[in-house]
Design a protein around this motif. Structure first.
Motif, PDB file in Angstrom:
ATOM      1  N   LEU A 106      -8.334  17.617 -44.144  1.00  0.00           N
ATOM      2  CA  LEU A 106      -8.490  18.871 -44.903  1.00  0.00           C
ATOM      3  C   LEU A 106      -9.924  19.000 -45.406  1.00  0.00           C
ATOM      4  O   LEU A 106     -10.452  18.049 -45.984  1.00  0.00           O
ATOM      5  N   ASP A 107     -10.519  20.165 -45.205  1.00  0.00           N
ATOM      6  CA  ASP A 107     -11.896  20.292 -45.702  1.00  0.00           C
ATOM      7  C   ASP A 107     -11.958  20.918 -47.093  1.00  0.00           C
ATOM      8  O   ASP A 107     -12.951  20.779 -47.799  1.00  0.00           O
ATOM      9  N   THR A 108     -10.876  21.602 -47.502  1.00  0.00           N
ATOM     10  CA  THR A 108     -10.838  22.135 -48.879  1.00  0.00           C
ATOM     11  C   THR A 108      -9.471  21.798 -49.475  1.00  0.00           C
ATOM     12  O   THR A 108      -8.509  21.595 -48.735  1.00  0.00           O
ATOM     13  N   PRO A 109      -9.362  21.735 -50.808  1.00  0.00           N
ATOM     14  CA  PRO A 109      -8.082  21.352 -51.423  1.00  0.00           C
ATOM     15  C   PRO A 109      -6.955  22.343 -51.104  1.00  0.00           C
ATOM     16  O   PRO A 109      -7.195  23.534 -50.904  1.00  0.00           O
ATOM     17  N   LEU A 110      -5.749  21.810 -51.078  1.00  0.00           N
ATOM     18  CA  LEU A 110      -4.568  22.650 -50.855  1.00  0.00           C
ATOM     19  C   LEU A 110      -4.252  23.403 -52.135  1.00  0.00           C
ATOM     20  O   LEU A 110      -4.482  22.895 -53.230  1.00  0.00           O
ATOM     21  N   PHE A 111      -3.680  24.586 -51.998  1.00  0.00           N
ATOM     22  CA  PHE A 111      -3.177  25.271 -53.193  1.00  0.00           C
ATOM     23  C   PHE A 111      -2.157  26.322 -52.780  1.00  0.00           C
ATOM     24  O   PHE A 111      -2.088  26.705 -51.614  1.00  0.00           O
ATOM     25  N   TYR A 112      -1.347  26.722 -53.732  1.00  0.00           N
ATOM     26  CA  TYR A 112      -0.472  27.878 -53.534  1.00  0.00           C
ATOM     27  C   TYR A 112      -0.325  28.601 -54.854  1.00  0.00           C
ATOM     28  O   TYR A 112      -0.715  28.082 -55.901  1.00  0.00           O
ATOM     29  N   LEU A 113       0.214  29.819 -54.774  1.00  0.00           N
ATOM     30  CA  LEU A 113       0.366  30.627 -55.984  1.00  0.00           C
ATOM     31  C   LEU A 113       1.810  30.630 -56.429  1.00  0.00           C
ATOM     32  O   LEU A 113       2.720  30.797 -55.621  1.00  0.00           O
ATOM     33  N   GLU A 114       2.016  30.400 -57.718  1.00  0.00           N
ATOM     34  CA  GLU A 114       3.355  30.521 -58.298  1.00  0.00           C
ATOM     35  C   GLU A 114       3.205  31.324 -59.585  1.00  0.00           C
ATOM     36  O   GLU A 114       2.485  30.905 -60.494  1.00  0.00           O
ATOM     37  N   LYS A 115       3.880  32.463 -59.654  1.00  0.00           N
ATOM     38  CA  LYS A 115       3.804  33.359 -60.814  1.00  0.00           C
ATOM     39  C   LYS A 115       2.348  33.621 -61.212  1.00  0.00           C
ATOM     40  O   LYS A 115       1.979  33.522 -62.390  1.00  0.00           O
ATOM     41  N   GLY A 116       1.512  33.870 -60.225  1.00  0.00           N
ATOM     42  CA  GLY A 116       0.126  34.209 -60.502  1.00  0.00           C
ATOM     43  C   GLY A 116      -0.767  33.025 -60.817  1.00  0.00           C
ATOM     44  O   GLY A 116      -1.968  33.178 -60.969  1.00  0.00           O
ATOM     45  N   HIS A 117      -0.176  31.818 -60.941  1.00  0.00           N
ATOM     46  CA  HIS A 117      -0.988  30.633 -61.222  1.00  0.00           C
ATOM     47  C   HIS A 117      -1.247  29.864 -59.938  1.00  0.00           C
ATOM     48  O   HIS A 117      -0.399  29.829 -59.046  1.00  0.00           O
ATOM     49  N   THR A 118      -2.379  29.222 -59.887  1.00  0.00           N
ATOM     50  CA  THR A 118      -2.695  28.405 -58.718  1.00  0.00           C
ATOM     51  C   THR A 118      -2.151  26.999 -58.938  1.00  0.00           C
ATOM     52  O   THR A 118      -2.420  26.391 -59.973  1.00  0.00           O
ATOM     53  N   VAL A 119      -1.394  26.505 -57.988  1.00  0.00           N
ATOM     54  CA  VAL A 119      -0.871  25.137 -58.071  1.00  0.00           C
ATOM     55  C   VAL A 119      -1.601  24.314 -57.009  1.00  0.00           C
ATOM     56  O   VAL A 119      -1.675  24.719 -55.848  1.00  0.00           O
ATOM     57  N   THR A 120      -2.145  23.180 -57.414  1.00  0.00           N
ATOM     58  CA  THR A 120      -2.895  22.337 -56.478  1.00  0.00           C
ATOM     59  C   THR A 120      -2.185  21.002 -56.312  1.00  0.00           C
ATOM     60  O   THR A 120      -2.155  20.202 -57.248  1.00  0.00           O
ATOM     61  N   PRO A 121      -1.585  20.754 -55.169  1.00  0.00           N
ATOM     62  CA  PRO A 121      -0.927  19.454 -54.970  1.00  0.00           C
ATOM     63  C   PRO A 121      -1.954  18.321 -55.021  1.00  0.00           C
ATOM     64  O   PRO A 121      -3.082  18.479 -54.556  1.00  0.00           O
ATOM     65  N   GLN A 122      -1.549  17.208 -55.600  1.00  0.00           N
ATOM     66  CA  GLN A 122      -2.471  16.076 -55.788  1.00  0.00           C
ATOM     67  C   GLN A 122      -1.962  14.832 -55.072  1.00  0.00           C
ATOM     68  O   GLN A 122      -0.777  14.538 -55.141  1.00  0.00           O
ATOM     69  N   ASP A 123      -2.839  14.115 -54.482  1.00  0.00           N
ATOM     70  CA  ASP A 123      -2.586  12.758 -53.999  1.00  0.00           C
ATOM     71  C   ASP A 123      -1.282  12.607 -53.197  1.00  0.00           C
ATOM     72  O   ASP A 123      -0.434  11.761 -53.507  1.00  0.00           O
TER      73      ASP A 123
END
Ligand code: GLU
Length: 277
Positions: free
Chosen positions: A156-173
């Motif tokens: 992955l060249d950039t961190p993963l993320f998704y949106l939940e209720k308008g907030h960005t969630v970033t999975p870790q490790d």
């Protein structure tokens, strides 16, 4: 346009929790002029039954839901799942695994490993079958295939993320919190994680609305979307409907089956009220 879906497995009767999930997704699509799809998650042919599927259609229609026909069935999609597995295999991200559940429990609780850690799929795989060098050659048939999570995350060249209720969630490790998940099962060809990601992408799902029991799985889905070049929908994980003792409802919980309520003369409006809609 918002496109969402309800994706039950026809392995038992729909209960109040399913009805809630389906109505929530349906109502949201209707409120936003979007589309609500029904999909049948029937990959596990040993547990799925046509009579349960018929009951699902019947219960959802009785609840007042409507969806385009014909519906997508996972059992018709094995070539698609296989092609995605081949893509990951050719990139050196998969390896065959012959461990049984008992092997995994034993290896994960071996003294040098410390206490077994749990991820979204249970005990985190201790890596027994993970090769040092990615296997080459043709995609193996009829065996379980695991994702080499550390190797996958390295690509992955950039961190993963998704949106939940308008907030960005970033999975870790993910290598430590999730581990090497199964993407193909010996007896089923593909796992839930792989099939759900491909189905959502191919159906153009923009919003996944499902129970919070699947929240932890979402990070796996977001990773697979990135690895396979698929879009990431927005996610909404709703609270689970629980019984009076606070336990979440299970398929075998016949007392809360929609069919049981129907037989008792309850009407769809009562069902909506029971789940707080
Ligand atoms: N068939 C899955 C279930 O019933 C669907 C999960 C999902 O919505 O992604 O739990």
């Amino acid at each position: 346009m918002l496109i969402t879906r309800f994706a039950p497995s026809p392995t038992g009767p729909l209960h109040l929790g399913h009805a809630y999930s389906a109505m929530l997704a349906h109502d949201r699509a209707r409120a936003e002029g979007g589309r609500f799809l029904l999909r049948i998650d029937d990959l596990d042919q040993t547990r799925c039954r046509p009579e349960w599927e018929a009951q699902i259609f019947d219960d959802l229609a009785w609840l007042g839901l409507d969806w385009p026909r014909p519906v997508l069935r996972q059992s018709t999609r094995l070539p698609r799942y296989r092609a995605a597995l081949k893509t990951l295999w050719d990139r050196g991200l998969l390896y065959p695994c012959t461990c049984t559940r008992a092997d995994i429990r034993a290896a994960a609780s071996a003294p040098q490993e410390g206490a077994p850690l749990f991820g979204p799929d249970g005990v985190i795989y201790p890596g027994t079958c993970r090769p040092m060098i990615p296997p080459q050659g043709a995609l193996p048939q009829n065996c379980a295939l695991r994702l080499d999570m550390a190797r996958a995350c390295e690509t992955l060249d950039t961190p993963l993320f998704y949106l939940e209720k308008g907030h960005t969630v970033t999975p870790q490790d993910l290598p430590h919190t999730v581990g090497d998940v199964v993407l193909a099962r010996r007896e089923m060809g593909a796992s839930y994680h792989l099939s759900v990601v491909l189905d959502d992408a191919d159906q153009g799902i923009t919003h996944v609305i499902r129970g919070e029991d699947l929240r932890e799985a979402t990070q796996i889905h977001v990773l697979l979307q990135r690895l396979l070049g698929l879009p990431t929908p927005a996610y909404h994980h709703h609270a689970l409907i629980r019984d009076d003792a606070g336990k979440r409802l299970a398929k075998r919980d016949d007392a809360r089956a929609i069919a049981t309520y129907r037989a008792d003369g309850v009407n769809p409006r009562d069902i909506r009220a029971m789940v707080g809609l």
